[in-house]
Write an enzyme that holds these catalytic residues in place. Sequence first.
Site, PDB file in Angstrom:
ATOM      1  N   LYS A   1     -43.447  -0.533   6.355  1.00  0.00           N
ATOM      2  CA  LYS A   1     -43.743   0.123   5.114  1.00  0.00           C
ATOM      3  C   LYS A   1     -45.125   1.066   5.109  1.00  0.00           C
ATOM      4  O   LYS A   1     -46.257   0.189   4.692  1.00  0.00           O
ATOM      5  CB  LYS A   1     -43.572  -0.597   3.985  1.00  0.00           C
ATOM      6  CG  LYS A   1     -43.750   0.222   2.477  1.00  0.00           C
ATOM      7  CD  LYS A   1     -43.510  -0.645   1.400  1.00  0.00           C
ATOM      8  CE  LYS A   1     -43.934   0.279   0.121  1.00  0.00           C
ATOM      9  NZ  LYS A   1     -43.628  -0.587  -1.298  1.00  0.00           N
TER      10      LYS A   1
ATOM     11  N   ASP B   1     -48.833   4.738  -3.439  1.00  0.00           N
ATOM     12  CA  ASP B   1     -47.803   4.582  -4.550  1.00  0.00           C
ATOM     13  C   ASP B   1     -48.185   4.670  -5.764  1.00  0.00           C
ATOM     14  O   ASP B   1     -48.699   3.520  -6.284  1.00  0.00           O
ATOM     15  CB  ASP B   1     -47.321   2.972  -3.915  1.00  0.00           C
ATOM     16  CG  ASP B   1     -45.797   2.667  -4.932  1.00  0.00           C
ATOM     17  OD1 ASP B   1     -45.383   4.062  -5.528  1.00  0.00           O
ATOM     18  OD2 ASP B   1     -45.419   1.568  -5.087  1.00  0.00           O
TER      19      ASP B   1
ATOM     20  N   LYS C   1     -46.509   4.357 -12.475  1.00  0.00           N
ATOM     21  CA  LYS C   1     -47.308   2.822 -12.807  1.00  0.00           C
ATOM     22  C   LYS C   1     -48.081   2.991 -13.871  1.00  0.00           C
ATOM     23  O   LYS C   1     -48.713   4.216 -13.963  1.00  0.00           O
ATOM     24  CB  LYS C   1     -47.879   2.272 -11.616  1.00  0.00           C
ATOM     25  CG  LYS C   1     -46.712   1.986 -10.428  1.00  0.00           C
ATOM     26  CD  LYS C   1     -47.574   1.456  -9.121  1.00  0.00           C
ATOM     27  CE  LYS C   1     -46.626   1.041  -8.018  1.00  0.00           C
ATOM     28  NZ  LYS C   1     -45.822  -0.078  -8.389  1.00  0.00           N
TER      29      LYS C   1
ATOM     30  N   ASP D   1     -50.569  -0.193  -0.270  1.00  0.00           N
ATOM     31  CA  ASP D   1     -49.035  -0.168   0.148  1.00  0.00           C
ATOM     32  C   ASP D   1     -48.657   0.338   1.600  1.00  0.00           C
ATOM     33  O   ASP D   1     -47.462   0.664   1.522  1.00  0.00           O
ATOM     34  CB  ASP D   1     -48.393   0.893  -1.099  1.00  0.00           C
ATOM     35  CG  ASP D   1     -47.024   0.122  -1.383  1.00  0.00           C
ATOM     36  OD1 ASP D   1     -46.829  -0.794  -1.093  1.00  0.00           O
ATOM     37  OD2 ASP D   1     -46.439   1.110  -2.124  1.00  0.00           O
TER      38      ASP D   1
ATOM     39  N   ASP E   1     -40.245   3.976  -8.270  1.00  0.00           N
ATOM     40  CA  ASP E   1     -40.994   3.342  -8.029  1.00  0.00           C
ATOM     41  C   ASP E   1     -40.652   2.163  -7.154  1.00  0.00           C
ATOM     42  O   ASP E   1     -41.159   1.441  -6.312  1.00  0.00           O
ATOM     43  CB  ASP E   1     -41.864   2.308  -9.225  1.00  0.00           C
ATOM     44  CG  ASP E   1     -43.301   1.760  -8.920  1.00  0.00           C
ATOM     45  OD1 ASP E   1     -43.591   2.153  -7.880  1.00  0.00           O
ATOM     46  OD2 ASP E   1     -43.637   0.931  -9.440  1.00  0.00           O
TER      47      ASP E   1
ATOM     48  N   GLU F   1     -39.705   2.451  -3.947  1.00  0.00           N
ATOM     49  CA  GLU F   1     -39.789   3.617  -2.875  1.00  0.00           C
ATOM     50  C   GLU F   1     -39.778   2.667  -1.419  1.00  0.00           C
ATOM     51  O   GLU F   1     -39.155   3.459  -0.565  1.00  0.00           O
ATOM     52  CB  GLU F   1     -40.807   4.601  -3.257  1.00  0.00           C
ATOM     53  CG  GLU F   1     -42.192   4.115  -2.694  1.00  0.00           C
ATOM     54  CD  GLU F   1     -42.758   2.665  -3.387  1.00  0.00           C
ATOM     55  OE1 GLU F   1     -42.385   2.661  -4.457  1.00  0.00           O
ATOM     56  OE2 GLU F   1     -43.739   2.172  -2.508  1.00  0.00           O
TER      57      GLU F   1
ATOM     58  N   ARG G   1     -38.337   0.187  -0.317  1.00  0.00           N
ATOM     59  CA  ARG G   1     -36.960   0.174   0.197  1.00  0.00           C
ATOM     60  C   ARG G   1     -36.254   1.271   0.664  1.00  0.00           C
ATOM     61  O   ARG G   1     -35.197   1.457   1.810  1.00  0.00           O
ATOM     62  CB  ARG G   1     -36.036  -0.901  -0.701  1.00  0.00           C
ATOM     63  CG  ARG G   1     -35.699  -0.038  -1.951  1.00  0.00           C
ATOM     64  CD  ARG G   1     -35.287  -0.914  -3.156  1.00  0.00           C
ATOM     65  NE  ARG G   1     -36.474  -1.674  -3.637  1.00  0.00           N
ATOM     66  CZ  ARG G   1     -36.263  -2.561  -4.805  1.00  0.00           C
ATOM     67  NH1 ARG G   1     -35.110  -2.735  -5.211  1.00  0.00           N
ATOM     68  NH2 ARG G   1     -37.227  -3.006  -5.294  1.00  0.00           N
TER      69      ARG G   1
HETATM   70  N1  BES Z   1     -45.489  -1.492  -3.689  1.00  0.00           N
HETATM   71  C1  BES Z   1     -44.969  -1.858  -4.783  1.00  0.00           C
HETATM   72  C2  BES Z   1     -44.910  -3.437  -4.850  1.00  0.00           C
HETATM   73  C3  BES Z   1     -46.259  -3.886  -5.454  1.00  0.00           C
HETATM   74  C4  BES Z   1     -46.557  -3.991  -6.736  1.00  0.00           C
HETATM   75  C5  BES Z   1     -47.039  -4.604  -4.503  1.00  0.00           C
HETATM   76  C6  BES Z   1     -47.639  -4.748  -7.014  1.00  0.00           C
HETATM   77  C7  BES Z   1     -48.020  -5.426  -4.878  1.00  0.00           C
HETATM   78  C8  BES Z   1     -48.518  -5.227  -6.204  1.00  0.00           C
HETATM   79  C9  BES Z   1     -43.429  -1.210  -4.932  1.00  0.00           C
HETATM   80  O1  BES Z   1     -43.372   0.034  -4.356  1.00  0.00           O
HETATM   81  C10 BES Z   1     -43.069  -1.172  -6.262  1.00  0.00           C
HETATM   82  O2  BES Z   1     -43.595  -0.517  -7.099  1.00  0.00           O
HETATM   83  N2  BES Z   1     -42.000  -2.300  -6.584  1.00  0.00           N
HETATM   84  C11 BES Z   1     -41.653  -2.248  -7.845  1.00  0.00           C
HETATM   85  C12 BES Z   1     -40.059  -2.603  -7.969  1.00  0.00           C
HETATM   86  C13 BES Z   1     -39.372  -2.148  -9.196  1.00  0.00           C
HETATM   87  C14 BES Z   1     -39.469  -0.865  -9.680  1.00  0.00           C
HETATM   88  C15 BES Z   1     -37.869  -2.658  -9.007  1.00  0.00           C
HETATM   89  C16 BES Z   1     -42.093  -3.588  -8.447  1.00  0.00           C
HETATM   90  O3  BES Z   1     -42.389  -4.467  -7.833  1.00  0.00           O
HETATM   91  O4  BES Z   1     -42.565  -3.299  -9.752  1.00  0.00           O
HETATM   92 ZN    ZN Z   2     -44.708   0.653  -3.008  1.00  0.00          ZN
HETATM   93 MN    MN Z   3     -43.353   1.535  -5.805  1.00  0.00          MN
END
Ligand code: BES
Ligand code: ZN
Ligand code: MN
Length: 489
Positions: free
Chosen positions: A259, A264, A271, A282, A341, A343, A345
Amino acid sequence: MDFRHQAIAPTGVVATAADALLVVIVAGAKGKADLPRALNAALQRALKQGDLALEGGRCLYLGAVSGVKAPRVVLAVAADASPRAVKAAFVAGLAQLKALGSRHLAVWLHGAGAVGAGHAEALTQAAGDAVYLYRHTKPSAGPAPKLGRVTLLCARADEASVAEGTKQGAAIAAGVKLARELANRPGNHCTPSQLAEQAQELARQMKLKVQVLGRKEIEQLGMGALLAVSQGSEQPPRFIVLGYQGAAASAPPVVLVGKGITFDSGGISIKPAAEMDEMKFDMGGAASVLGTLRAVAQLKPAINLVGLIAACENLPSGRAVKPGDVVTSLSGKTIEILNTDAEGRLILCDALSYAERLAPRAVVDIATLTGACVIALGHHRSGLFTPHDALAESLGRAGDAALDPCWRMPLDAEYDEALKTSFADVANVGPRAGGAITAAMFLKRFAAKLHWAHLDIAGTAWKTGANKGATGRPVGLLTHYVLEQARAA
Ligand code: BES
Ligand code: ZN
Ligand code: MN
């Protein structure tokens, strides 16, 4: 960093030609491996004075010790003889030494019994980590640690395995360093194009094949999910293909998928501001793919390895993808993007579909995918998801051996319900609960034809707080896995 080993008799340790000597004492070791008299005297004095206790993690800087040639001596205690415990002692000892003027460190393990490849590798990791300094956007950082050479002293009988561990560890350390460096670079210094340039530079250095696809080619391929994530940004996406060939061209490769979200923001599902800067990390999965290719190319195992990196930014704008938008992925499946968010996947599912074309023997994707994985496992173990038991075992073993551990998580069909929607073949999010698992379930839908595993490194790819920075994980795990696959082939 120059890593070496040297076979030596215990009595020779005090005469070692290095400007620092780190003696790791294994607590409670009953072995008869005797410590040279000068060192034993220093140890007994330190214990008697209460300056040191035989507890794992304890450490003492002694400076010059009479009867020892090296002008600096550090004692560090390991709780037991395992590479894990010994590594903790190395880390403690190196923390004492790295700010000093020492250029050449010799290390002696007292009471560990046989010194093996695992100890040697642990030393290369600890030393590589200790001397790394981020300078790319802070040239004034420093001074850089002077330490440039580390020699592990060992008995003649242990020499072969120590040499092997040192060689492997040095390659992994170089890979970890590259992964840390790239992941540490801010989003404006590591755009998708710059990440692709780094891949091309690595390919030049290590004689790898490389191909970089731009927006047009990504469109022609039909990677609608990757394009949807990238469309909010002025920075064009990149799809990077890196190849190491160590076996017959016809031999099915191991494929690593990273990834590569270089920043992000969450997109329209933006966020919160706090800690958003950390979303420059990220692309840690992509960085670990580059680091692993670096390590593997140096070790030259008899296997074919392909790295795939989907790289783009996730930003809000008038052109950005919106919650509720439906896009068509490379697989042909339609996806309802309920949360922009989620993204990672989206870019990964297109990369997994691309991987099918390579007829791989195994595919492992690596992604800072979910905050939920951090809640589940914290910062010690990466999340491992795979429906294939043998693959789970191989990756679990690789993580343990590399001191870069992971933990298997479930993929029961029941979790898949959450991804059903009336408007597309699949939704990109489920409810908050079990978020790391539903993310993996989403990917699983695109990996049905693959021998696939997913590593969620959201908790392990970087450290927050005062020592904020990338860890280079899971380069160690992945390199061990690839080497093991080469041996099995
Ligand atoms: N890159 C983030 C995951 C992340 C968040 C890694 C905080 C480390 C610390 C990912 O793209 C993301 O935003 N995931 C969301 C998914 C949700 C919207 C289902 C998350 O984990 O909040
Ligand atoms: Zn992300
Ligand atoms: Mn994200």
